[in-house]
Design an enzyme around this catalytic site. Structure first.
Site, PDB file in Angstrom:
ATOM      1  N   SER A 111      35.420  31.218  37.905  1.00  0.00           N
ATOM      2  CA  SER A 111      34.528  31.587  36.791  1.00  0.00           C
ATOM      3  C   SER A 111      34.757  30.555  35.626  1.00  0.00           C
ATOM      4  CB  SER A 111      35.131  32.939  36.363  1.00  0.00           C
ATOM      5  OG  SER A 111      34.345  33.516  35.552  1.00  0.00           O
ATOM      6  N   GLU A 248      28.250  40.061  43.152  1.00  0.00           N
ATOM      7  CA  GLU A 248      28.788  39.738  42.194  1.00  0.00           C
ATOM      8  C   GLU A 248      27.915  39.432  40.673  1.00  0.00           C
ATOM      9  OE1 GLU A 248      30.280  35.931  40.562  1.00  0.00           O
ATOM     10  OE2 GLU A 248      30.527  35.329  42.765  1.00  0.00           O
ATOM     11  N   HIS A 275      33.099  39.317  41.848  1.00  0.00           N
ATOM     12  CA  HIS A 275      33.425  38.001  41.216  1.00  0.00           C
ATOM     13  C   HIS A 275      34.911  37.412  41.587  1.00  0.00           C
ATOM     14  CE1 HIS A 275      32.562  35.160  37.943  1.00  0.00           C
ATOM     15  NE2 HIS A 275      33.776  35.721  37.336  1.00  0.00           N
TER      16      HIS A 275
END
EC number: 3.4.11.5
Length: 303
Positions: A111, A248, A275
């Protein structure tokens, strides 16, 4: 490198917690997300890679302001100016690399960490064997558009309208709004329930997270709203793996496009992964990672 915990002192005087697990001559430095999150989803990375037959030394660390590392006083305007920017965290990665004596290594980021991997590979690629971008787009517009699609798919029209009304008012904390966030979290962030990582919400540094992201994963009101690295992807010259979960918050099509735009990259996805797909489906996630590392080591990785 020795395994276990090592506290390093940055040139700015702050201290960072680092931890190394695993054996072997291959080194992987793991960057957490958030921003303002922490290292925990990398704790078993060395063991997971070992299950795939690959000996790797995995080093993780908590970025400045996160969990085990020092946290500056962000009520001080100078600290906010000096630290809450992309350049600080990018240069921190390279200082950590230098102080740990890493070179010719692999860099993985989840991320927000995947944003740092993109920027690091473009600027400091001479230190890397390979880069792994885990669940991160190259431009936030793709992410925010996908979030709207996710909400409309997972919630009723009335629920979406209620969330948008709360967001317009800045009313993020009420129970009804948070119940809808919880539905989205279970569908697109941590699909494997009960979530091993549910407490990460409570330990995230909200000063850092708020400055870049906003209130939650489904609203971008901070600096990230303007982030766009698309034009720089061509400058990532090292072998690169782009890996997304199939269910996700980050759009799969963006990951595929990124892999085409980066000179030497492949895209893979994790079935039933959200995610945090390294937690949702670790066998597939780490099979992809181990295969990538093996191919780079053997000199056989190519698009």
């Amino acid at each position: 490198m020795k395994t276990g915990t090592k506290i390093i002192t940055l040139d700015n005087g702050y201290h960072l917690w680092t931890n190394t697990q695993g054996t072997g001559d291959i080194h992987l430095l793991a960057l957490h997300g958030g921003p303002g999150g922490e290292h925990e989803y990398w704790e078993d990375a060395a063991k997971q890679l070992k299950k795939q037959g690959l000996d790797v030394q995995v080093t993780m660390y908590d970025q400045l302001g996160s969990w085990y590392s020092d946290s500056p006083d962000f009520s001080d305007p100078k600290n906010r100016k000096d630290i809450l920017n992309y350049d600080y965290f990018l240069n921190e990665v390279d200082e950590v690399r230098d102080k740990l004596g890493l070179d010719n290594f692999y860099l993985i980021g989840q991320s927000w960490g995947g944003l740092l991997v993109q920027e690091y590979a473009a600027k400091f690629g001479q230190h890397l064997k390979g880069a792994i971008i885990s669940s991160m787009v190259d431009r936030i517009d793709d992410y925010t558009k996908h979030l709207e699609e996710v909400r409309e798919k997972a919630l009723t029209a009335d629920q979406v309208a209620y969330m948008k009304d709360c967001e317009a008012k800045g009313d993020y904390d009420n129970d009804k709004y948070q119940s809808y966030v919880d539905i989205l979290n279970k569908g697109y962030i941590d699909r494997k329930q009960p979530s091993k990582l549910s407490h990460l919400i409570d330990v995230t540094n909200t000063d850092i997270y708020g400055a870049f992201q906003g209130d939650n994963e489904f609203v971008v009101t901070g600096k990230l709203a303007e982030w766009n690295f698309t034009d720089q992807l061509k400058n990532i010259k090292v072998p690169t793996l782009v890996t997304f979960g199939e269910h996700e918050t980050m759009p799969i099509e963006t990951g595929k496009r990124m892999a085409k735009m980066i000179p030497n990259a492949k895209f893979v996805s994790t079935p039933e992964g959200g995610h945090h797909h390294m937690i949702d489906n670790p066998d597939v996630y780490y099979d992809h990672l181990a295969t990538f590392i093996r191919e780079v080591e053997a000199g056989t990785f190519n698009k």
